[in-house]
Write a protein that holds these residues in place. Structure first.
Motif, short mmCIF file in Angstrom:
data_model
loop_
_atom_site.label_atom_id
_atom_site.label_comp_id
_atom_site.label_asym_id
_atom_site.label_seq_id
_atom_site.Cartn_x
_atom_site.Cartn_y
_atom_site.Cartn_z
N GLU A 77 -6.64 11.80 0.09
CA GLU A 77 -7.47 11.14 -0.89
C GLU A 77 -6.46 9.63 -0.97
O GLU A 77 -7.05 8.66 -1.08
N ASP A 81 -7.96 5.93 -0.11
CA ASP A 81 -7.95 4.94 -1.07
C ASP A 81 -7.05 3.71 -0.66
O ASP A 81 -7.58 2.73 -0.79
N ALA A 107 -8.89 12.02 6.53
CA ALA A 107 -9.52 10.76 5.78
C ALA A 107 -10.80 10.30 6.15
O ALA A 107 -11.54 9.94 5.35
#
Length: 142
Positions: A77, A81, A107
């Protein structure tokens, strides 16, 4: 530098050097992600030196180290991001580029098909067919 494209804006790379940062910035890279723990590199390539060089070249530096293959959902994550938050090209690096490519692949689960993800990693020189089950599991959760 050995930048290997994973998609239009994201590249995996084996270990880069602080002196590479100006050339990366000139090529449109806005974010550098380090997936290599400091314990694996000499002081000249640890986070402080790499971050300083990246920021001096006007780029964002993200430290998301993966020791060995101890991947977590949080690390995936964080990688997603950092990539999503970039306003230009992204280079993620580790020792060989494999950890960075694995993080990118995981991802992308739920955003691209497993076939497309695995084709991209193979084209970059990182055949990761063994990740298919994990990608599909993450895709199902997305």
């Amino acid at each position: 530098m050995d930048l290997r494209p994973l998609d239009d804006t994201t590249f995996a790379a084996p270990m880069i050097d602080p002196s590479d940062m100006p050339a990366l910035a000139e090529a449109g890279v806005t974010t550098v992600i380090c997936n290599r723990p400091d314990a694996e590199v000499p002081p000249s390539h640890r986070t402080a030196a790499m971050q300083s060089a990246a920021e001096a070249a006007g780029m964002t530096y993200v430290f998301n180290p993966i020791a060995g293959m101890a991947l977590t959902v949080d690390a995936v994550e964080e990688q997603a991001d950092a990539i999503d938050g970039a306003d230009g090209k992204v280079v993620a690096y580790c020792a060989s580029g494999t950890r960075s490519t694995i993080l990118w692949a995981l991802a992308q689960a739920g955003r691209r098909s497993a076939d497309d993800i695995l084709a991209a990693t193979a084209a970059a020189g990182y055949p990761l067919d063994g990740l298919r089950n994990q990608i599909e599991q993450l895709e199902a959760r997305a």
